[in-house]
Design an enzyme around this catalytic site. Structure first.
Site, PDB file in Angstrom:
ATOM      1  N   GLU A   1      87.241  27.023 -45.981  1.00 52.83           N
ATOM      2  CA  GLU A   1      87.040  26.539 -44.611  1.00 52.83           C
ATOM      3  C   GLU A   1      85.522  26.494 -44.366  1.00 52.83           C
ATOM      4  O   GLU A   1      84.845  27.519 -44.466  1.00 52.83           O
ATOM      5  CB  GLU A   1      87.724  27.474 -43.613  1.00 52.83           C
ATOM      6  CG  GLU A   1      89.247  27.406 -43.724  1.00 52.83           C
ATOM      7  CD  GLU A   1      89.962  28.392 -42.810  1.00 52.83           C
ATOM      8  OE1 GLU A   1      90.848  27.962 -42.072  1.00 52.83           O
ATOM      9  OE2 GLU A   1      89.637  29.588 -42.840  1.00 52.83           O
TER      10      GLU A   1
ATOM     11  N   SER B   1      85.642  36.157 -41.615  1.00 55.28           N
ATOM     12  CA  SER B   1      86.971  35.647 -41.273  1.00 55.28           C
ATOM     13  C   SER B   1      87.119  35.422 -39.780  1.00 55.28           C
ATOM     14  O   SER B   1      87.907  34.583 -39.355  1.00 55.28           O
ATOM     15  CB  SER B   1      88.044  36.665 -41.691  1.00 55.28           C
ATOM     16  OG  SER B   1      87.861  37.069 -43.007  1.00 55.28           O
TER      17      SER B   1
ATOM     18  N   ASN C   1      93.544  32.213 -40.623  1.00 50.60           N
ATOM     19  CA  ASN C   1      93.847  33.548 -40.106  1.00 50.60           C
ATOM     20  C   ASN C   1      94.676  33.528 -38.829  1.00 50.60           C
ATOM     21  O   ASN C   1      95.208  34.559 -38.430  1.00 50.60           O
ATOM     22  CB  ASN C   1      92.564  34.373 -39.956  1.00 50.60           C
ATOM     23  CG  ASN C   1      92.179  34.968 -41.304  1.00 50.60           C
ATOM     24  OD1 ASN C   1      93.063  35.298 -42.111  1.00 50.60           O
ATOM     25  ND2 ASN C   1      90.906  35.080 -41.586  1.00 50.60           N
TER      26      ASN C   1
ATOM     27  N   HIS D   1      84.354  30.017 -45.661  1.00 47.83           N
ATOM     28  CA  HIS D   1      85.422  31.019 -45.718  1.00 47.83           C
ATOM     29  C   HIS D   1      86.338  30.718 -46.898  1.00 47.83           C
ATOM     30  O   HIS D   1      87.167  29.810 -46.846  1.00 47.83           O
ATOM     31  CB  HIS D   1      86.199  31.011 -44.391  1.00 47.83           C
ATOM     32  CG  HIS D   1      87.249  32.068 -44.308  1.00 47.83           C
ATOM     33  ND1 HIS D   1      88.567  31.788 -44.099  1.00 47.83           N
ATOM     34  CD2 HIS D   1      87.160  33.414 -44.423  1.00 47.83           C
ATOM     35  CE1 HIS D   1      89.251  32.917 -44.076  1.00 47.83           C
ATOM     36  NE2 HIS D   1      88.419  33.908 -44.275  1.00 47.83           N
TER      37      HIS D   1
HETATM   38  N1  LIG Z   1      89.658  40.617 -48.104  1.00 50.53           N
HETATM   39  C1  LIG Z   1      90.079  39.418 -47.704  1.00 50.53           C
HETATM   40  O1  LIG Z   1      91.250  39.054 -47.860  1.00 50.53           O
HETATM   41  C2  LIG Z   1      89.124  38.430 -47.101  1.00 50.53           C
HETATM   42  C3  LIG Z   1      89.445  37.068 -47.130  1.00 50.53           C
HETATM   43  C4  LIG Z   1      88.535  36.135 -46.643  1.00 50.53           C
HETATM   44  C5  LIG Z   1      87.352  36.584 -46.054  1.00 50.53           C
HETATM   45  N2  LIG Z   1      87.078  37.923 -46.008  1.00 50.53           N
HETATM   46  C6  LIG Z   1      85.792  38.321 -45.432  1.00 50.53           C
HETATM   47  O2  LIG Z   1      84.886  38.573 -46.508  1.00 50.53           O
HETATM   48  C7  LIG Z   1      83.969  39.606 -46.151  1.00 50.53           C
HETATM   49  C8  LIG Z   1      84.056  40.721 -47.176  1.00 50.53           C
HETATM   50  O3  LIG Z   1      85.370  41.246 -47.197  1.00 50.53           O
HETATM   51  P1  LIG Z   1      85.917  42.060 -48.461  1.00 50.53           P
HETATM   52  O4  LIG Z   1      87.381  42.198 -48.255  1.00 50.53           O
HETATM   53  O5  LIG Z   1      85.392  41.475 -49.722  1.00 50.53           O
HETATM   54  O6  LIG Z   1      85.210  43.486 -48.213  1.00 50.53           O
HETATM   55  P2  LIG Z   1      85.102  44.727 -49.221  1.00 50.53           P
HETATM   56  O7  LIG Z   1      85.158  45.933 -48.368  1.00 50.53           O
HETATM   57  O8  LIG Z   1      86.049  44.590 -50.352  1.00 50.53           O
HETATM   58  O9  LIG Z   1      83.619  44.556 -49.824  1.00 50.53           O
HETATM   59  C9  LIG Z   1      82.466  44.569 -49.030  1.00 50.53           C
HETATM   60  C10 LIG Z   1      81.279  44.893 -49.929  1.00 50.53           C
HETATM   61  O10 LIG Z   1      80.080  44.710 -49.178  1.00 50.53           O
HETATM   62  C11 LIG Z   1      79.179  45.754 -49.522  1.00 50.53           C
HETATM   63  N3  LIG Z   1      78.225  45.886 -48.424  1.00 50.53           N
HETATM   64  C12 LIG Z   1      78.463  46.388 -47.193  1.00 50.53           C
HETATM   65  N4  LIG Z   1      77.336  46.311 -46.445  1.00 50.53           N
HETATM   66  C13 LIG Z   1      76.380  45.736 -47.226  1.00 50.53           C
HETATM   67  C14 LIG Z   1      75.032  45.346 -47.022  1.00 50.53           C
HETATM   68  N5  LIG Z   1      74.419  45.557 -45.846  1.00 50.53           N
HETATM   69  N6  LIG Z   1      74.347  44.768 -48.029  1.00 50.53           N
HETATM   70  C15 LIG Z   1      74.936  44.540 -49.234  1.00 50.53           C
HETATM   71  N7  LIG Z   1      76.237  44.894 -49.485  1.00 50.53           N
HETATM   72  C16 LIG Z   1      76.951  45.472 -48.490  1.00 50.53           C
HETATM   73  C17 LIG Z   1      80.053  46.960 -49.752  1.00 50.53           C
HETATM   74  O11 LIG Z   1      79.397  47.953 -50.542  1.00 50.53           O
HETATM   75  C18 LIG Z   1      81.259  46.331 -50.444  1.00 50.53           C
HETATM   76  O12 LIG Z   1      81.105  46.321 -51.854  1.00 50.53           O
HETATM   77  C19 LIG Z   1      84.335  40.037 -44.720  1.00 50.53           C
HETATM   78  O13 LIG Z   1      83.542  39.305 -43.821  1.00 50.53           O
HETATM   79  C20 LIG Z   1      85.800  39.602 -44.611  1.00 50.53           C
HETATM   80  O14 LIG Z   1      86.181  39.339 -43.288  1.00 50.53           O
HETATM   81  C21 LIG Z   1      87.919  38.862 -46.526  1.00 50.53           C
END
Ligand SMILES: NC(=O)c1ccc[n+]([C@@H]2O[C@H](COP(=O)([O-])OP(=O)(O)OC[C@H]3O[C@@H](n4cnc5c(N)ncnc54)[C@H](O)[C@@H]3O)[C@@H](O)[C@H]2O)c1
Length: 300
Positions: free
Chosen positions: A160, A127, A198, A148
């Protein structure tokens, strides 16, 4: 030397890394769009849990008449559960959705680069982090792109699409083509922290959190105000519960460290809630409380 992405077959085999809030949704989009979809998480228990959640989501879509039963069955059959990073070697496109942490992502790309053929395209769902920096860490900057997706990815159409400085035109075109082929709407942005969405979403969510902090109104009433008067489909505090308080904290910290914009600074209440284990919907409590059958709206 520039290594062109391998010709992407239609449908491409997609690997999604990280079976959290975003990864599950992105995996549904890919598989529902016809792609064999490998799912992988460092926490192996999360992979099977993700499949159970995906099955529940597809069953719900069938029940609501949004998906026909055969498509749901076919979608489910496209999932391949990975237990090691080497299981991702056959992917044409890898979409990374792990924690918002540049060191963790860079380490992962290093490992992936050793496993995947040099023409495989890597995409990050980051993000706030620089696509150009992540691309440099990947060892294949020409074949790297930001994709994204919006939360919840399985329902929201927008993606995005962000090229880094060295992303090739071919990679960009293939990424856009992939998004369209699986039913998404790609828009292109420059490699700037926060892309487009964002810049609006994080300050707005923080404002709502600060109103709760100051005791101005309850979470429910703030959300009701925004939904009723502003036409939001979901209140900002409901959204933060869905985003995850831990993710909100990471996003604010990285985004603020890059921009120094006070509107992006993490509200202290978010840190307290994370310390208390109130991570939002995924933990059963955030600004609202959730039971296993709860949907949004129960006031916390
Ligand atoms: N939550 C949101 O609203 C949102 C929206 C758009 C983008 N994002 C982006 O998406 C990405 C993930 O966010 P999220 O909210 O899904 O996170 P989350 O915490 O829900 O999930 C992350 C997952 O990644 C796994 N993980 C961590 N390190 C790892 C590795 N080295 N190898 C394999 N798996 C690994 C964890 O075990 C976990 O299951 C981030 O970059 C975030 O900025 C989040």
């Amino acid at each position: 030397m520039t290594v062109s992405p391998d010709p992407m077959p239609a449908p491409p085999t997609v690997a999604v890394i990280g079976c959290g809030t975003m990864g599950i949704g992105i995996a549904i989009v890919a598989a529902r769009g016809g792609c064999p979809t490998i799912i992988y998480d460092a926490d192996r228990a999360r992979v099977s849990k993700a499949l159970a959640e995906i099955e529940m989501f597809l069953a719900g879509s069938v029940k609501r008449g949004k998906l026909d039963p055969q498509t749901a069955t076919d979608t489910l059959a496209r999932f391949i559960l990975a237990s090691a990073i080497s299981d991702l070697a056959s992917a044409d496109l890898v979409i990374e959705a792990i924690f918002e942490d540049i060191a963790a992502k860079a380490d992962l790309y290093g490992a992936l680069n050793r496993v995947c053929p040099s023409g495989t395209v890597f995409a990050s769902n980051t993000s706030t982090l620089s696509i150009t920096r992540l691309a440099a860490a990947s060892g294949r900057p020409e074949n790297f792109v930001g994709l994204h997706f919006c939360l919840p990815a399985q329902l929201m159409k927008l993606v995005e699409v962000t090229p880094g400085l060295r992303t090739s035109a071919e990679t960009l075109t293939r990424s856009r083509t992939f998004c369209e082929a699986v039913g998404q709407i790609p828009i292109e942005t420059k490699d700037r922290p926060g892309f487009i969405l964002n810049h609006f979403a994080i300050p707005l969510n923080n404002r709502a959190i600060r109103l709760v902090e100051q005791g101005v109104a309850t979470a429910r009433d703030i959300d009701l105000a925004m939904k009723t008067a502003m036409g939001f489909p979901m209140g900002p505090l409901e959204l933060v519960d869905l985003v995850g308080l831990d993710t909100q904290e990471r996003l604010c910290d990285t985004f603020f460290s890059i921009t120094n914009d006070p509107a992006l600074a993490c509200p202290p209440l978010v840190r307290q809630m994370v310390a208390a284990g109130w991570l939002g919907k995924k933990s059963g409590r955030g600004f609202y409380e959730y039971s296993s059958s709860a949907t949004f709206g129960a006031e916390g």
